[in-house]
Design a protein around this motif. Structure first.
Motif, PDB file in Angstrom:
ATOM      1  N   LEU A 194      -3.308   6.927 -13.470  1.00 18.49           N
ATOM      2  CA  LEU A 194      -2.450   5.754 -13.297  1.00 18.49           C
ATOM      3  C   LEU A 194      -2.592   5.154 -11.888  1.00 18.49           C
ATOM      4  CD1 LEU A 194      -0.516   4.083 -14.985  1.00 18.49           C
ATOM      5  CD2 LEU A 194       1.364   5.448 -14.103  1.00 18.49           C
ATOM      6  N   LYS A 195      -2.375   5.967 -10.879  1.00 21.44           N
ATOM      7  CA  LYS A 195      -2.522   5.545  -9.491  1.00 21.44           C
ATOM      8  C   LYS A 195      -1.696   4.311  -9.140  1.00 21.44           C
ATOM      9  CE  LYS A 195      -7.186   7.461  -9.041  1.00 21.44           C
ATOM     10  NZ  LYS A 195      -8.613   7.201  -8.704  1.00 21.44           N
ATOM     11  N   VAL A 196      -0.527   4.204  -9.700  1.00 15.75           N
ATOM     12  CA  VAL A 196       0.414   3.148  -9.349  1.00 15.75           C
ATOM     13  C   VAL A 196       1.398   3.736  -8.349  1.00 15.75           C
ATOM     14  CG1 VAL A 196       2.124   1.500 -10.188  1.00 15.75           C
ATOM     15  CG2 VAL A 196       0.114   2.041 -11.585  1.00 15.75           C
ATOM     16  N   GLY A 197       1.416   3.222  -7.141  1.00 10.65           N
ATOM     17  CA  GLY A 197       2.141   3.843  -6.050  1.00 10.65           C
ATOM     18  C   GLY A 197       3.597   4.104  -6.336  1.00 10.65           C
ATOM     19  N   ASN A 198       4.315   3.107  -6.747  1.00  9.44           N
ATOM     20  CA  ASN A 198       5.754   3.274  -6.971  1.00  9.44           C
ATOM     21  C   ASN A 198       6.050   4.234  -8.117  1.00  9.44           C
ATOM     22  OD1 ASN A 198       6.331   1.476  -4.908  1.00  9.44           O
ATOM     23  ND2 ASN A 198       6.292  -0.326  -6.283  1.00  9.44           N
ATOM     24  N   VAL A 199       5.278   4.154  -9.193  1.00 11.02           N
ATOM     25  CA  VAL A 199       5.514   5.024 -10.349  1.00 11.02           C
ATOM     26  C   VAL A 199       5.236   6.483  -9.981  1.00 11.02           C
ATOM     27  CG1 VAL A 199       4.792   5.549 -12.698  1.00 11.02           C
ATOM     28  CG2 VAL A 199       5.016   3.166 -11.979  1.00 11.02           C
ATOM     29  N   VAL A 200       4.107   6.709  -9.357  1.00  8.63           N
ATOM     30  CA  VAL A 200       3.737   8.082  -8.997  1.00  8.63           C
ATOM     31  C   VAL A 200       4.723   8.659  -7.984  1.00  8.63           C
ATOM     32  CG1 VAL A 200       1.939   9.512  -7.988  1.00  8.63           C
ATOM     33  CG2 VAL A 200       1.317   7.622  -9.489  1.00  8.63           C
ATOM     34  N   ARG A 201       5.148   7.846  -7.019  1.00 10.45           N
ATOM     35  CA  ARG A 201       6.101   8.325  -6.022  1.00 10.45           C
ATOM     36  C   ARG A 201       7.419   8.725  -6.668  1.00 10.45           C
ATOM     37  NH1 ARG A 201       7.130   4.253  -1.184  1.00 10.45           N
ATOM     38  NH2 ARG A 201       4.848   4.325  -1.315  1.00 10.45           N
ATOM     39  N   ASP A 202       7.860   7.941  -7.659  1.00  7.32           N
ATOM     40  CA  ASP A 202       9.109   8.263  -8.354  1.00  7.32           C
ATOM     41  C   ASP A 202       8.986   9.562  -9.142  1.00  7.32           C
ATOM     42  OD1 ASP A 202      11.814   7.481  -9.528  1.00  7.32           O
ATOM     43  OD2 ASP A 202      10.573   7.597 -11.340  1.00  7.32           O
ATOM     44  N   LEU A 211       0.427  14.210  -0.260  1.00  7.35           N
ATOM     45  CA  LEU A 211      -0.845  13.517  -0.450  1.00  7.35           C
ATOM     46  C   LEU A 211      -0.656  12.191  -1.170  1.00  7.35           C
ATOM     47  CD1 LEU A 211      -3.093  16.548  -1.477  1.00  7.35           C
ATOM     48  CD2 LEU A 211      -3.030  15.377   0.732  1.00  7.35           C
ATOM     49  N   SER A 212       0.269  12.173  -2.134  1.00  6.94           N
ATOM     50  CA  SER A 212       0.542  10.917  -2.852  1.00  6.94           C
ATOM     51  C   SER A 212       1.125   9.869  -1.918  1.00  6.94           C
ATOM     52  CB  SER A 212       1.507  11.186  -4.009  1.00  6.94           C
ATOM     53  OG  SER A 212       1.858   9.977  -4.658  1.00  6.94           O
ATOM     54  N   LEU A 213       2.014  10.255  -1.012  1.00  8.17           N
ATOM     55  CA  LEU A 213       2.571   9.312  -0.043  1.00  8.17           C
ATOM     56  C   LEU A 213       1.490   8.779   0.883  1.00  8.17           C
ATOM     57  CD1 LEU A 213       5.883  11.153   0.892  1.00  8.17           C
ATOM     58  CD2 LEU A 213       5.653   9.090  -0.495  1.00  8.17           C
ATOM     59  N   GLU A 214       0.557   9.642   1.265  1.00  9.03           N
ATOM     60  CA  GLU A 214      -0.527   9.181   2.129  1.00  9.03           C
ATOM     61  C   GLU A 214      -1.429   8.192   1.401  1.00  9.03           C
ATOM     62  OE1 GLU A 214      -4.077  11.071   4.949  1.00  9.03           O
ATOM     63  OE2 GLU A 214      -2.765  12.383   3.769  1.00  9.03           O
ATOM     64  N   ARG A 215      -1.683   8.409   0.116  1.00  6.49           N
ATOM     65  CA  ARG A 215      -2.510   7.484  -0.653  1.00  6.49           C
ATOM     66  C   ARG A 215      -1.839   6.109  -0.791  1.00  6.49           C
ATOM     67  NH1 ARG A 215      -2.751  11.968  -4.317  1.00  6.49           N
ATOM     68  NH2 ARG A 215      -4.658  13.196  -3.995  1.00  6.49           N
ATOM     69  N   SER A 216      -0.541   6.127  -0.935  1.00  8.09           N
ATOM     70  CA  SER A 216       0.182   4.857  -1.129  1.00  8.09           C
ATOM     71  C   SER A 216       0.527   4.168   0.190  1.00  8.09           C
ATOM     72  CB  SER A 216       1.460   5.109  -1.930  1.00  8.09           C
ATOM     73  OG  SER A 216       2.322   5.994  -1.213  1.00  8.09           O
ATOM     74  N   ARG A 217      -0.054   4.653   1.308  1.00  9.86           N
ATOM     75  CA  ARG A 217       0.152   4.070   2.619  1.00  9.86           C
ATOM     76  C   ARG A 217       1.628   4.082   3.018  1.00  9.86           C
ATOM     77  NH1 ARG A 217      -4.560   4.466   1.644  1.00  9.86           N
ATOM     78  NH2 ARG A 217      -6.240   3.044   2.278  1.00  9.86           N
TER      79      ARG A 217
END
Length: 565
Positions: A71-79, A100-106
């Motif tokens: 998916l790699k959608v920042g808001n969805v993955v972060r949630d 790591l996910s937070l770092e990917r989503s800047r």
């Protein structure tokens, strides 16, 4: 599409399924949806599954992994990561993936720092999970500093050093002498040298690790490797001089010595190499002697423990059944036929008693490695049994006093057929007397063993003969000496035995012909029981009434003691 999923929907909706079975059906359904290639449907099915199993760490890990790949959608993955860490905060891998996910989503440094601080408050099952969390945080800081143009704000290396310091304070005591702690400090020293441009601080990191885990060979080797990579030859040599005399586990002590010699061959001068040889050679010799001593101690200890257990078992058996007696030596063996009581001289009594006690103690010291599997043979006297028949037995003498059961078994390994081994020990010291009995399963193996007579065994020429326990008699009707009698004569009792045999021969002549006998010599205490002390007639003459009151002439006395032909 509905018909293809109807069966799967029915399985996850059944009420009679257990939790494990229902979870398994969800995983089957998810694999089917992932094969269809619709991320939306897969995500919805994951959401349905975590509704039924909200604290399943395996399900959250599988869900977040799928989102990171697909998916790699920042808001969805972060949630999703936020909910995963709330439902399963004890799983360190979820916190690592969240960072790591937070770092990917800047994400901002403030948000990443907040998540990291929350993770440190959780209770993980292993310290390796805390280490992985610290290293993930340091990795992120390093990347953000090196590529500071891609993020807002400018970070300082001091933040990395502070994180290393916190990790060291938290983990050093718990992860002492582990590869994980070595990995942390090696990473720290590398960043101090490469990013911090401070070689003194890098060496300080290694020195700190050596204070904590100085017994780790890998710590010293890694420290030396860093100095060699930076072409600091003198510093590497000084480290070798500090650690070559230390004791490491396994073969580490020898390895560090050989590593120093190899280092001087490749980087040092001839003087440096000669100096290293001068230092390392006595150290290697010391280590070699230490290894050989340890190996020599380990073998006798195992043999002594086995021998002690056999001795203890033998003593318990003798105490539990005092009526059972094993085959005794000729000096102690008695005739089974009933005998008339005879008067014995006091000195003779003491000598026989001492000899019996000595043989009894000698038998007590005999240890049996393996109890014979044969049934005990009944003796002529009811209630007595013989422990060893010695029908196929070899008698060994001139054995090395340090020889063990395993040494003898290896000596006869080419012959084979060994059923048991008995080594004779001294009564008082418990040391080997250099004598042993070896039982074989048949005469063929025994003959092959006797053929090895006069062969060298542990530095001594071994004497091997067939053991003959039967009571053989010579032409005069007396018993021939057996192995134990011969060994008794070898220890210094030859004089006593010779005097006893001469007394026996004299006694026989006096009984057989009735001649006048005069015993000579001082060893009259060794006279057999059927010989009366000097000055007493062998047979008391019968007297008629009143005859003993009349005085007798010399001729009458002569007729009493001398039998005419």
């Amino acid at each position: 599409m509905c018909n293809a999923r109807a069966h799967l929907e029915e399985q996850i909706s059944r009420q009679d399924l257990s939790d494990s079975e229902k979870f398994q059906q969800y995983m089957i359904y998810l694999k089917y949806e992932q094969s269809s290639g619709d991320p939306g449907r897969v995500q919805l099915l994951y959401e349905r599954a975590i509704t039924d199993f909200p604290v399943s760490s395996d399900l959250w890990l599988d869900y977040t992994q799928y989102l990171d790949k697909t998916l790699k959608v920042g808001n969805v993955v972060r949630d999703v990561y936020s909910r995963a860490t709330k439902n399963c905060p004890w799983v360190g891998e979820l916190w690592v993936r969240s960072l790591l996910s937070l770092e990917r989503s800047r994400a901002s440094e403030e948000e990443i720092s907040t998540v990291f601080e929350k993770s440190l408050l959780c209770a993980f099952s292993t310290f390796e999970e805390y280490l992985d969390l610290f290293l993930t945080r340091i990795d992120g800081l390093r990347r953000r500093i090196l590529f500071s143009g891609e993020v807002e704000g400018v970070l300082d290396y001091s933040l990395i050093r502070e994180t290393f310091q916190r990790a060291s304070d938290y983990l050093s005591e718990q992860m002492k002498n582990t590869d994980g702690l070595l990995r942390l400090y090696a990473y720290w020293a590398h960043l101090e040298q490469s990013m911090g441009k401070d070689m003194v601080s890098a060496r300080g990191v290694w020195e700190r690790l050596l204070k904590i885990s100085g017994a780790m060979l890998e710590a010293w080797q890694s420290y030396i490797s860093m100095e060699i990579e930076l072409d600091h030859i003198n510093e590497a040599r000084s480290i070798y001089k500090r650690c070559y005399s230390k004791r490491f586990t396994g073969t580490g002590s020898e390895d560090i010595c050989h590593a120093w010699l190899r280092f001087e061959r490749e980087y040092g001068t001839l003087e440096d190499f000669d100096h290293s040889v001068q230092k390392v050679t006595p150290r290697l010799e010391e280590l070699r002697l230490f290894r050989s001593q340890q190996e020599s101690k380990s073998l006798p200890e195992s043999a002594d423990q086995k021998e002690h257990s056999v001795k203890k078992t033998g003593r318990e058996k003798r105490k539990s059944d005092s009526n059972i007696s094993y085959e005794q030596s000729p000096a102690k063996r008695q005739k089974h036929a009933p005998q008339k009581p005879k008067k014995v001289h006091d000195k003779e009594k003491r000598q026989v008693q001492n000899l019996a006690e000595e043989n009894e103690g000698r038998e007590t010291k005999q240890t049996v490695e393996e109890q014979p599997k044969k049934q005990p043979i009944k003796d002529a006297v009811p209630g007595r049994t013989k422990g060893f028949t010695d029908e196929c037995t070899a008698f060994l003498s001139n054995i090395n006093l340090k020889a063990t059961y395993e040494d003898l078994r290896r000596f006869f390994s080419d012959v084979g057929g060994v059923s048991s081994i008995r080594i004779l020990h001294d009564k008082f010291t418990g040391k080997s007397r250099g004598l042993a009995y070896v039982d074989f399963i048949d005469d063929e193996h025994l003959a092959a063993a006797v053929a090895k007579n006069k062969q060298m065994f542990l530095g001594k020429k071994l004497s091997i003969a067939r053991s003959n326990p039967k009571q053989r008699k010579d032409s005069s009707g007396e018993r021939a000496p057996t192995e134990q009698a011969q060994s008794h004569q070898q220890t210094g009792n030859a004089g006593t035995s010779a005097s006893k045999e001469s007394s026996i021969e004299t006694s026989k002549q006096s009984r057989g012909r009735g001649d006048s006998v005069q015993l000579k010599g001082k060893n009259t205490f060794a006279v057999p029981r059927n010989v009366r002390p000097l000055g007493f007639p062998a047979i008391k003459p019968k007297t008629e009434e009143g005859e003993d009151l009349k005085p007798k002439s010399n001729d009458e006395f002569r007729k009493m003691f001398i039998k005419k032909d």
